[in-house]
Design an enzyme around this catalytic site. Sequence first.
Site, PDB file in Angstrom:
ATOM      1  CD  GLU A 177      -2.837   1.264   2.376  1.00  0.00           C
ATOM      2  OE1 GLU A 177      -3.742   2.120   2.382  1.00  0.00           O
ATOM      3  OE2 GLU A 177      -2.653   0.473   3.321  1.00  0.00           O
ATOM      4  CE  LYS A 214      -6.550  -0.113   1.524  1.00  0.00           C
ATOM      5  NZ  LYS A 214      -7.033  -0.529   2.852  1.00  0.00           N
TER       6      LYS A 214
END
Length: 296
Positions: A177, A214
């Site tokens: 992420e 993500k």
Amino acid sequence: MYTFQEQLERIKDGKGFIAALDQSGGSTPKALLGYGVTDNQYKDETEMFQLIHNMRTRVISDKNFSQDKILGVILFEKTMKGLIANEAVPSYLLEKHIVPFLKIDKGLEDLKDGVKLMKPIPNLESRLSEAKGLGIFGTKMRSVIYEDNIKGISDIVKQQFAVGAEIIASGLVPILEPEVDIHAEDKPEIEAILKKHILLELDKLKADQSVILKLTLPTVPDFYKDLVNHAKVVRVFALSGGYDIDTANTLLTKNKGVIASFSRALLNDLKFQQSETEFSTALAGAIDSIYKASIT
């Protein structure tokens, strides 16, 4: 038994989204405040964590929180070690055919070169072993990009993939992420550099290695299409990043193949003071809207 391969196939091809219930110690007071619990309603950290666990239990055990629309859940470490209905949380989720992930990062370093790298993650090997033993499928770790700075962005991507390689070696699937701050002045330019460096690292992965990404919803629709279609990417998730649920859902529908992994946008309308019927109705509304945006 819900096997690892079945979970992998569900995350890769399933219709639905990922619920992010992984607020850590530093962000828990803010999460509780959003839930309608002020800091004068708990006297210490123990009570604070119990209140947030109660909130997560209320969400996860709700009838609307089901495999029909929820593919997986990202958990905070204390939640992973907690119980719902006298059962370990990962096991409870697996029985519902919802895939459990664990947030493993320990927060962010100070701003340098326009980014905040992850702090070192102590005892990673033993923590991963414990998580795997509890039934965790994969992990998540977050760092943040604030400025158009090639060195900083490159450093963030390299760090994410380096730790990701350790996750893969442990037998778990990493969610990488590298968040782009939604208020960044040069957001489109940052996203172009970020994608370039992610593609460079993906091309270095071995045949048996793959990751989940993500990412912040991009300024240009379908900008991450080549990541969605990349052989080394299991799936691309989108974070809400501070957008309200309507804005996040609208942006998500413009990015085919990307599914939601929302936290604040999912939980924003849930309040401690609500009756069970009110709470369930509010949760159902959020789940339905995020699900529809994720499959559009």
